[in-house]
Design an enzyme around this catalytic site. Structure first.
Site, PDB file in Angstrom:
ATOM      1  CE  LYS A 196     -95.289 -15.373  80.641  1.00 38.87           C
ATOM      2  NZ  LYS A 196     -95.300 -16.047  79.665  1.00 38.87           N
ATOM      3  NE  ARG A 206    -103.110 -14.113  80.159  1.00 38.33           N
ATOM      4  CZ  ARG A 206    -102.880 -15.185  81.570  1.00 38.33           C
ATOM      5  NH1 ARG A 206    -104.207 -15.269  82.418  1.00 38.33           N
ATOM      6  NH2 ARG A 206    -101.845 -15.070  81.858  1.00 38.33           N
ATOM      7  CE  LYS A 249     -94.675 -11.029  80.727  1.00 35.96           C
ATOM      8  NZ  LYS A 249     -95.092 -12.119  79.142  1.00 35.96           N
ATOM      9  CB  SER A 275    -100.363  -5.667  79.173  1.00 35.67           C
ATOM     10  OG  SER A 275    -100.359  -7.074  79.777  1.00 35.67           O
ATOM     11  CE1 TYR A 314     -97.000  -4.833  74.697  1.00 35.23           C
ATOM     12  CE2 TYR A 314     -96.193  -4.476  76.758  1.00 35.23           C
ATOM     13  CZ  TYR A 314     -96.602  -5.669  75.872  1.00 35.23           C
ATOM     14  OH  TYR A 314     -97.465  -6.450  76.315  1.00 35.23           O
TER      15      TYR A 314
HETATM   16  C1  PBG Z   1     -97.253 -15.429  76.142  1.00 33.04           C
HETATM   17  C2  PBG Z   1     -97.817 -14.380  77.116  1.00 33.04           C
HETATM   18  C3  PBG Z   1     -98.307 -13.673  78.113  1.00 33.04           C
HETATM   19  C4  PBG Z   1     -96.849 -12.582  78.011  1.00 33.04           C
HETATM   20  C5  PBG Z   1     -95.932 -11.974  77.099  1.00 33.04           C
HETATM   21  N1  PBG Z   1     -96.294 -13.495  76.596  1.00 33.04           N
HETATM   22  C6  PBG Z   1     -99.488 -13.629  78.116  1.00 33.04           C
HETATM   23  C7  PBG Z   1     -99.631 -14.324  79.029  1.00 33.04           C
HETATM   24  O1  PBG Z   1     -98.564 -15.803  79.576  1.00 33.04           O
HETATM   25  O2  PBG Z   1    -100.428 -14.690  79.305  1.00 33.04           O
HETATM   26  C8  PBG Z   1     -97.759 -11.218  78.578  1.00 33.04           C
HETATM   27  C9  PBG Z   1     -97.418  -9.566  78.240  1.00 33.04           C
HETATM   28  C10 PBG Z   1     -98.285  -9.237  79.264  1.00 33.04           C
HETATM   29  O3  PBG Z   1     -98.585  -9.249  79.888  1.00 33.04           O
HETATM   30  O4  PBG Z   1     -97.522  -7.025  78.305  1.00 33.04           O
HETATM   31  N2  PBG Z   1     -96.903 -16.509  76.705  1.00 33.04           N
END
Ligand code: PBG
Length: 330
Positions: A196, A206, A249, A275, A314
């Site tokens: 990630k 967020r 991711k 997102s 999504y």
């Molecule tokens: C939580 C988390 C995040 C996302 C999924 N789980 C945000 C982050 O790490 O700031 C992002 C998913 C998305 O942008 O669709 N840690």
């Protein structure tokens, strides 16, 4: 002798020939639908930067799951947004916390039909917005692991089939595996957010989850976007710790990473179409600048072609509804 001897166009002449030669398939069962459920609301709240996505109430969540199930989408990843956040993120493991309520509600309503995946992190639950326990301005890895262990058993107890730790703490998969096993949840799987990246593509999420860090950023625990070999290392570590599925991711700026990981491992591989990847498609489509249905198809096929077995997206519901019509898109 006529030229050319090789004519790839032979297999492109008619829909039936194109179907025969097609290398990559996409089915609604390959899609995992991420959804937000917010405590103490009675009507869904639209997410501005993610047109078509909402913060769900418990009722609207159940309705959306029902309609997605009817279209063949069977897997869901849930994010909870508590009414009250605190320094420790206690609503993440409270048995009456919103995510636990949502899991129980969906399990009661739909039995074993859906695969329920619980995102496990602290950023949606803490008032500081970081993914772990703070020690000054640094996230304390090992104290965070103990908290993740509590959250995992609370989520399993509420009916999660799969626990998906997304906080990028070292050792999080092993910690969660041992707490699940100790509590008698040997049957629950772990989907590890293994590679990630610290990405600007999480911006709209967020807003949706109210989880932006109040100070600082996540570069001290999420990966550097410049690194690909390190992704393979992260994935191998999570597999050694007991992951059942591993994830890369975001997806679109990291298709090379998906491919590398695919070639390095045998486990099921997921990719998260995050997102901002969704928001960019919706924004361009709203301007009439792109053919949205075809763009969504290419994005999802591209992620699968790169090597992902399953895609968190999504677009899940709208894509599932559209897949039977893809042939006509040309
Ligand atoms: C939580 C988390 C995040 C996302 C999924 N789980 C945000 C982050 O790490 O700031 C992002 C998913 C998305 O942008 O669709 N840690």
């Amino acid at each position: 002798m006529s030229f050319p001897t090789e004519r790839p166009r032979r297999l492109r002449a008619r829909p039936a020939l194109r179907r025969l030669a097609r290398e990559t398939a996409l089915s609604p069962t390959d899609l995992i639908y991420p959804m937000f459920v917010r405590e103490a609301i009675t009507e869904p709240v639209p997410i501005e930067a993610m047109p078509g996505q909402v913060q769900h109430s418990l009722d609207s969540l159940a309705r959306e799951v029902e309609s997605a199930l009817r279209l063949g989408v069977q897997s869901f990843v849930l994010f909870g947004i508590p009414a009250v956040k605190d320094g420790g993120g206690s609503q993440a493991w409270d048995e009456a916390g919103i995510i636990q309520q949502a899991l129980r509600r969906l399990r009661d309503a739909f039995g074993g039909d859906p695969v329920l995946i619980a995102d496990l992190c602290l950023c949606e639950y803490t008032d500081h917005g970081h993914c772990g326990v703070l020690d000054g301005d640094r996230v304390d890895n090992d104290r965070t692991l103990a908290v993740y262990q509590r959250i995992a058993t609370a989520q399993a107890d509420a009916g999660a089939d799969v626990i998906a730790p997304s906080g990028m703490m070292d050792g999080q998969v092993a910690a969660i595996r041992s707490s699940l096993d100790a509590a008698g949840f040997e049957d629950r799987a772990i989907l590890a957010y293994a590679a990630k990246y610290a990405s600007a593509f999480y911006g709209p999420f967020r807003e949706a989850a109210g989880s932006a860090p109040r100070q600082g950023d996540r570069r001290g625990y999420q990966m550097d976007p410049a690194n690909a070999r390190e992704a393979v290392r992260e994935v191998r570590l999570d597999i050694a710790e007991g992951a059942d599925i591993v994830m890369v991711k975001p997806a679109l700026a990291y298709l090379d990473v998906i491919r590398r990981v695919r070639e390095a491992i045998e486990l099921p591989l997921a990719a998260y179409n995050v997102s901002a990847e969704y928001a960019m498609v919706k924004a361009a489509a709203a301007h009439g600048w792109i053919d949205e249905r075809r763009v969504i198809r290419e994005i999802l096929l591209g992620i699968r072609r790169a090597g992902a077995d399953m895609v968190l997206t999504y677009h899940a519901r709208e894509a599932a509804a559209d897949i039977p019509c893809w042939e006509e898109l040309g």
